[in-house]
Design a protein around this motif. Structure first.
Motif: not given
Length: 136
Positions: A55-67, A71-79
């Motif tokens: 399963l691959v979950v899309g991680l939202p990262i800004g164009m500046d390579n910053q969260p 980002t944290e909400e998606v990481k919690r969902f993946a966990e």
């Protein structure tokens, strides 16, 4: 084994699945209006039905390579998925996929309803291409 991709949005989850050979990503629809418990049940059912091995979950990262704010909400969902599934759950960069999906859907009248599943299809196809290119 297939790969299932999830584009986790604020209102809906877009889904895409690979073929068995990991060459093509295909839209698998949307999950919306469900609790996280129901979402996880649906994902488990898809994993079993489609014989998904990753399963691959899309991680939202800004164009500046910053969260981003999301980002944290998606990481919690993946966990949460990791704790409920027996297959690996991997995070992949989904930068610009929603914009690409909006562009592809422009003029179709389906932008809001389909952008999440098209975004999942785009980042899954990118993932498949990267994996294939890494082997050559």
């Amino acid at each position: 084994m297939k790969i299932l991709a999830i584009d986790y949005g604020e209102q809906r989850l877009g889904l895409a699945v690979s073929d068995d050979n990991h060459t093509m990503a295909m839209s698998k629809g949307l999950l919306e209006g469900l609790s996280q418990t129901k979402i996880i049940q649906k994902i488990k059912a898809i994993v079993n039905l489609e014989k998904v091995g990753l399963l691959v979950v899309g991680l939202p990262i800004g164009m500046d390579n910053q969260p981003t704010a999301w980002t944290e909400e998606v990481k919690r969902f993946a966990e949460k998925l990791r704790s409920h599934l027996t297959i690996p759950v991997q995070m992949v960069d989904e930068r610009l996929t929603t914009q690409m999906a909006k562009t592809l859907l422009a003029g179709t009248g389906q932008t809001k309803q389909k952008k999440d599943q098209v975004a999942a299809q785009i980042f899954l196809q990118d993932y498949l291409d990267q994996q294939r290119n890494a082997k050559t």
